[in-house]
Motif scaffolding. Sequence first.
Motif, short mmCIF file in Angstrom:
data_model
loop_
_atom_site.label_atom_id
_atom_site.label_comp_id
_atom_site.label_asym_id
_atom_site.label_seq_id
_atom_site.Cartn_x
_atom_site.Cartn_y
_atom_site.Cartn_z
N LYS A 91 0.83 -1.22 0.00
CA LYS A 91 0.00 0.00 0.00
C LYS A 91 0.86 1.26 0.00
O LYS A 91 0.52 2.26 -0.63
N HIS A 92 1.99 1.22 0.71
CA HIS A 92 2.87 2.39 0.82
C HIS A 92 4.07 2.32 -0.13
O HIS A 92 5.01 3.10 0.00
N ASN A 93 4.02 1.35 -1.05
CA ASN A 93 5.07 1.18 -2.06
C ASN A 93 6.47 1.10 -1.45
O ASN A 93 7.41 1.76 -1.90
N LEU A 94 6.61 0.29 -0.41
CA LEU A 94 7.87 0.10 0.29
C LEU A 94 8.52 -1.21 -0.12
O LEU A 94 7.83 -2.22 -0.29
N LYS A 95 9.82 -1.20 -0.26
CA LYS A 95 10.57 -2.43 -0.52
C LYS A 95 10.86 -3.12 0.80
O LYS A 95 11.09 -2.48 1.83
N MET A 96 10.86 -4.46 0.77
CA MET A 96 11.10 -5.26 1.97
C MET A 96 12.30 -6.18 1.77
O MET A 96 12.49 -6.74 0.69
N LYS A 97 13.08 -6.32 2.82
CA LYS A 97 14.13 -7.32 2.87
C LYS A 97 13.74 -8.27 4.00
O LYS A 97 13.47 -7.83 5.13
N LEU A 98 13.69 -9.56 3.70
CA LEU A 98 13.19 -10.55 4.66
C LEU A 98 14.35 -11.26 5.36
O LEU A 98 15.00 -12.11 4.78
N ASN A 99 14.58 -10.91 6.61
CA ASN A 99 15.63 -11.54 7.40
C ASN A 99 15.06 -12.58 8.37
O ASN A 99 15.78 -13.12 9.18
N CYS A 100 13.78 -12.82 8.29
CA CYS A 100 13.07 -13.72 9.20
C CYS A 100 12.60 -14.95 8.41
O CYS A 100 11.96 -14.81 7.38
N SER A 101 12.91 -16.14 8.91
CA SER A 101 12.56 -17.37 8.18
C SER A 101 11.04 -17.55 8.06
O SER A 101 10.56 -18.05 7.05
N PHE A 102 10.28 -17.14 9.07
CA PHE A 102 8.83 -17.24 8.99
C PHE A 102 8.29 -16.37 7.86
O PHE A 102 7.44 -16.80 7.07
N LEU A 103 8.79 -15.14 7.76
CA LEU A 103 8.34 -14.24 6.70
C LEU A 103 8.84 -14.70 5.33
O LEU A 103 8.15 -14.51 4.33
N GLN A 104 10.02 -15.31 5.27
CA GLN A 104 10.51 -15.86 4.02
C GLN A 104 9.59 -16.97 3.52
O GLN A 104 9.27 -17.04 2.33
N LYS A 105 9.12 -17.82 4.43
CA LYS A 105 8.18 -18.90 4.07
C LYS A 105 6.86 -18.31 3.60
O LYS A 105 6.29 -18.77 2.60
#
Length: 120
Positions: A91-105
């Motif tokens: 919604k806010h057009n933000l880029k994400m970097k996933l350092n969390c295995s739960f969020l990666q899944k």
Amino acid sequence: MLRRSARILQKVVSDGESKRGILLSPNLKWEVRRDESSKQFFIKMGSDKATVEYETLNGVIELQETNVPPAFQGKGIGKILAQGVFDYCVKHNLKMKLNCSFLQKFYEDNYKRYQKYVVE
């Protein structure tokens, strides 16, 4: 019956009573919020709180860790939180970097929807 169960759960969560054995109703609406001062996305559940901790570096939100209180683990709260965080970033057009295995899944399971918002 389902609405009554949702009201009972909401009362239990609100009153901070024992949460052991709680079944979450699909009708409950959990609100994902962002607290910029503590660098967390969260869902408040009575006196408990499920969180995703983050840092912002060079315009990218680095999602670092997901925490769900033990009484609520395995009940879908983490998935609701993850979807809320990802949808906020879209919604806010933000880029994400996933350092969390739960969020990666979660991302792997929803790759097509979020691929243009995730960076390595």
